[in-house]
Design a protein around this motif. Sequence first.
Motif, PDB file in Angstrom:
ATOM      1  N   GLU A   1       0.866  -1.185   0.000  1.00 54.07           N
ATOM      2  CA  GLU A   1       0.000   0.000   0.000  1.00 54.07           C
ATOM      3  C   GLU A   1       0.900   1.232   0.000  1.00 54.07           C
ATOM      4  N   GLY A   2       0.678   2.141  -0.946  1.00 57.12           N
ATOM      5  CA  GLY A   2       1.456   3.372  -0.974  1.00 57.12           C
ATOM      6  C   GLY A   2       2.930   3.108  -1.183  1.00 57.12           C
ATOM      7  N   SER A   3       3.750   3.500  -0.212  1.00 60.39           N
ATOM      8  CA  SER A   3       5.203   3.319  -0.297  1.00 60.39           C
ATOM      9  C   SER A   3       5.688   2.083   0.456  1.00 60.39           C
TER      10      SER A   3
ATOM     11  N   PHE B   1       3.326   5.965  -8.784  1.00 60.45           N
ATOM     12  CA  PHE B   1       2.180   6.460  -8.019  1.00 60.45           C
ATOM     13  C   PHE B   1       1.908   5.605  -6.792  1.00 60.45           C
ATOM     14  N   GLY B   2       2.880   4.782  -6.450  1.00 60.11           N
ATOM     15  CA  GLY B   2       2.758   3.946  -5.273  1.00 60.11           C
ATOM     16  C   GLY B   2       1.993   2.667  -5.550  1.00 60.11           C
TER      17      GLY B   2
ATOM     18  N   ARG C   1      -1.025   0.279  -5.380  1.00 60.05           N
ATOM     19  CA  ARG C   1      -2.483   0.282  -5.276  1.00 60.05           C
ATOM     20  C   ARG C   1      -3.045   1.693  -5.098  1.00 60.05           C
ATOM     21  N   HIS C   2      -2.604   2.614  -5.929  1.00 64.75           N
ATOM     22  CA  HIS C   2      -3.167   3.970  -5.875  1.00 64.75           C
ATOM     23  C   HIS C   2      -4.676   3.869  -6.065  1.00 64.75           C
TER      24      HIS C   2
ATOM     25  N   THR D   1      -7.142   5.681  -7.136  1.00 61.39           N
ATOM     26  CA  THR D   1      -7.738   6.080  -8.417  1.00 61.39           C
ATOM     27  C   THR D   1      -7.483   5.032  -9.483  1.00 61.39           C
TER      28      THR D   1
ATOM     29  N   GLY E   1       0.679   2.150 -14.199  1.00 64.69           N
ATOM     30  CA  GLY E   1       0.264   2.378 -12.829  1.00 64.69           C
ATOM     31  C   GLY E   1       0.602   1.263 -11.858  1.00 64.69           C
TER      32      GLY E   1
ATOM     33  N   LEU F   1      -3.549  11.866 -13.765  1.00 71.18           N
ATOM     34  CA  LEU F   1      -2.804  12.199 -12.549  1.00 71.18           C
ATOM     35  C   LEU F   1      -1.623  13.102 -12.889  1.00 71.18           C
TER      36      LEU F   1
ATOM     37  N   VAL G   1       4.689   9.103  -4.064  1.00 69.09           N
ATOM     38  CA  VAL G   1       3.789   9.377  -2.934  1.00 69.09           C
ATOM     39  C   VAL G   1       4.521   9.294  -1.602  1.00 69.09           C
TER      40      VAL G   1
END
Length: 404
Positions: free
Chosen positions: A34-36, A58-59, A61-62, A64, A263, A306, A385
């Motif tokens: 998740e994220g970073s 975008f990290g 599981r972004h 969006t 992504g 994005l 992120v």
Amino acid sequence: MIDDMLRTPEAIRDAERWTAHNYHPLPVVVSSAEGSWLTDVDGRRYLDCLAGYSALNFGHRHPTLIAAAHAQLDRLTLTSRAFVHDQFADFCRELAELCRKDLVLPMNTGAEAVETGIKVARKWGYQVKGVAPGQANIVVAEGNFHGRTTTIVSFSTDEDARADFGPFTPGFTVVPYGDLAALTAAVDENTVAVLLEPIQGEQGVVVPPEGYLPGVRRVCTERNVLFIADEIQSGLGRTGDTFACDHEGVTPDMYLLGKALGGGIVPVSAVAANADVLGVLRPGQHGSTFGGNPLACAVATEVVRLLATGEFQRRSTELGARLHAGLRSLVGRGLVAVRGRGLWAGLDIDPSLMSGREACERLAERGVLAKDTHGATIRLAPPLVITEEEIDHAVAQLAAVLAG
């Protein structure tokens, strides 16, 4: 030493048992992210400072991008290019606008984008420039990494990539990276393109001398040669601008894109150029069953949107300054040199201390994941992120590793 990190090293042994050994991964078995942050099978968390070689700009599981993928999975995933689907035009238009180009040709992997660029440049050379049949030549740089197909490794200078994979494809001239005089001298009447990474990633995040890219642009314009920028790793916000070429106000004739375009969800790549270049292709001359599929287009369109906000380019600029300041403070304290731009850095470790692999293993023990290259060099490319606190944490863990 590293087996102690995991209570279930059998997962690593099983992977090695059933997989060709074309990679040498760190002994971490990831189960969620998740994220970073990544979490392994034992629940231990790691700060991701590689981001899938920039595929995860975008990290993980972004929200969006995940929402776009879920929505498209419930509707349509593949048609092939035999038909047009309702996600295709929006993706191509919005990516073309982001690149300031007329046309886009979607593919899947970065290597496919490079192969596409090579084919288009050769065809352009024969049909538009008037090069004699079979004589087209492309100028490339030492230390390049454009992929691992047989044609691409034909002009690699990395023996690991080349050895025992010949015979090699002709039609390439290799010159030193950053040497404008050598590049200029290599361009002749049969040269159809100059293919370069604006920053060499695999080589250790090598930034060319100031003025080099504008010089390449000038030579290509004067000699009627295409300038092809491989922005597969350096593009899409990684360096603080949309493209690494933007830092010197350079617009190539062709962008090669990939990695972050999907992504971190699906493989997506693309070639973007104007109609006088990409327009040389006709039906049946190039294609891909999965290229531009509905799922890929749905995700990649949201990636482009994005980027269109400028938020991630700003984050890369501001947080990259913090990262590089922290890393430079370690020069003379275990680091020999730091290179890079934005949230992308190549670090040369004092080889008398440890190898790059050893440094990455020790960082993993401290909950930070990075990747080595070329001996004592490691690369950092965290998701865009990442936060200030997480950057400071990564630098602190590196300092501790270097201090022994």
